[in-house]
Design a protein around this motif. Structure first.
Motif, PDB file in Angstrom:
ATOM      1  N   TRP A  40       0.832  -1.212   0.000  1.00 21.66           N
ATOM      2  CA  TRP A  40       0.000   0.000   0.000  1.00 21.66           C
ATOM      3  C   TRP A  40       0.862   1.256   0.000  1.00 21.66           C
ATOM      4  CZ3 TRP A  40      -4.450  -1.195  -1.710  1.00 21.66           C
ATOM      5  CH2 TRP A  40      -4.963  -2.475  -1.466  1.00 21.66           C
ATOM      6  N   LYS A  41       1.973   1.203   0.697  1.00 23.77           N
ATOM      7  CA  LYS A  41       2.916   2.334   0.719  1.00 23.77           C
ATOM      8  C   LYS A  41       3.530   2.545  -0.671  1.00 23.77           C
ATOM      9  CE  LYS A  41       6.858   4.100   3.340  1.00 23.77           C
ATOM     10  NZ  LYS A  41       7.800   3.861   4.429  1.00 23.77           N
ATOM     11  N   LEU A  42       3.892   1.453  -1.341  1.00 25.11           N
ATOM     12  CA  LEU A  42       4.473   1.533  -2.679  1.00 25.11           C
ATOM     13  C   LEU A  42       3.471   2.075  -3.692  1.00 25.11           C
ATOM     14  CD1 LEU A  42       6.432  -1.819  -2.535  1.00 25.11           C
ATOM     15  CD2 LEU A  42       7.473   0.421  -3.011  1.00 25.11           C
ATOM     16  N   VAL A 151      15.718  -2.826  -0.828  1.00 27.33           N
ATOM     17  CA  VAL A 151      15.390  -1.569  -0.152  1.00 27.33           C
ATOM     18  C   VAL A 151      14.183  -0.908  -0.819  1.00 27.33           C
ATOM     19  CG1 VAL A 151      17.733  -1.181   0.708  1.00 27.33           C
ATOM     20  CG2 VAL A 151      17.051  -0.236  -1.505  1.00 27.33           C
ATOM     21  N   PHE A 152      13.471  -0.105  -0.039  1.00 24.99           N
ATOM     22  CA  PHE A 152      12.232   0.511  -0.496  1.00 24.99           C
ATOM     23  C   PHE A 152      12.433   1.319  -1.777  1.00 24.99           C
ATOM     24  CE2 PHE A 152       9.018   3.825  -0.641  1.00 24.99           C
ATOM     25  CZ  PHE A 152       7.856   3.085  -0.467  1.00 24.99           C
ATOM     26  N   ALA A 153      13.486   2.116  -1.848  1.00 17.99           N
ATOM     27  CA  ALA A 153      13.720   2.965  -3.024  1.00 17.99           C
ATOM     28  C   ALA A 153      13.851   2.135  -4.299  1.00 17.99           C
ATOM     29  CB  ALA A 153      14.954   3.832  -2.821  1.00 17.99           C
ATOM     30  N   LEU A 156      10.391   0.816  -5.154  1.00 17.14           N
ATOM     31  CA  LEU A 156       9.582   1.916  -5.670  1.00 17.14           C
ATOM     32  C   LEU A 156       9.913   2.222  -7.126  1.00 17.14           C
ATOM     33  CD1 LEU A 156       7.509   4.158  -5.270  1.00 17.14           C
ATOM     34  CD2 LEU A 156       9.341   5.569  -4.280  1.00 17.14           C
ATOM     35  N   ALA A 157      11.167   2.136  -7.503  1.00 15.39           N
ATOM     36  CA  ALA A 157      11.572   2.431  -8.889  1.00 15.39           C
ATOM     37  C   ALA A 157      10.811   1.551  -9.881  1.00 15.39           C
ATOM     38  CB  ALA A 157      13.077   2.255  -9.043  1.00 15.39           C
ATOM     39  N   TYR A 158      10.573   0.305  -9.542  1.00 11.87           N
ATOM     40  CA  TYR A 158       9.820  -0.583 -10.439  1.00 11.87           C
ATOM     41  C   TYR A 158       8.341  -0.197 -10.500  1.00 11.87           C
ATOM     42  CZ  TYR A 158      13.904  -3.521 -10.951  1.00 11.87           C
ATOM     43  OH  TYR A 158      15.155  -3.975 -11.256  1.00 11.87           O
TER      44      TYR A 158
END
Length: 171
Positions: A40-42, A151-153, A156-158
């Motif tokens: 949900w954050k992503l 890692v989250f970053a 997120l990039a994907y």
């Protein structure tokens, strides 16, 4: 344990596909409900949702052209508990869903999910050269599970790449 109902409709922009519901999702009846799950954050950080939805708001995804299903419906503590037979049956059921509902993109939430569905041993995140089901493009993002070490970053990039491609009607 309770099964978690699909969030699905015809002609979605993206149908997100997980391994199977975790125990917390089975308890709540909502997808990606694990306390450490970053789904949900992503979605919010990539701009798919106007704010960070809670798992209880998973039904709102349909209004955004998004949906969720799993390759295996039976909940478990971890994907490692899924049997070969369950994957085999799940592949057939998932293929039928993709043929019936025809999402623009089938987005697999984890390399392992796509390996199980496609039968390919070498899979990387991102847009796949050829979709498994004709007329449906395949895209793989890292698993949002709290067990994932990416890692989250990087995760997120994907999701951002997927958002750009769908927004640009590249698929």
């Amino acid at each position: 344990m309770n099964q978690v109902p699909d969030i699905i409709a015809s002609n979605l922009k993206i149908l997100f596909i997980g391994f199977n519901p975790g125990n917390r999702s089975a308890e709540t009846g909502h997808h990606f409900a694990g306390y450490s799950n970053k789904f949900w954050k992503l979605l919010a950080a990539a701009g798919f949702t106007p704010y960070q939805f809670t798992p209880e708001e998973d039904g709102k995804l349909l209004n955004l052209g998004l949906g969720i299903t799993n390759i295996v419906a039976r909940p478990s503590r971890t994907a490692a508990e899924i049997s070969k037979e369950e994957y085999q049956a799940g592949r057939v059921i998932l293929r039928e869903k993709l043929l019936r509902y025809k999402p623009q993109v089938a987005c697999f939430a984890g390399v392992g999910v796509y390996r199980e569905f496609s039968g390919q041993s070498r899979v990387s995140c991102g847009r796949q050269a050829v979709g498994v089901v004709a007329g449906v493009s395949d895209f793989v993002v890292p698993s949002p599970s709290g067990l994932t070490r990416i890692v989250f970053a990087e995760q997120l990039a994907y999701y951002q790449e997927l958002k750009r491609l769908v927004g640009a009607n590249v698929f």
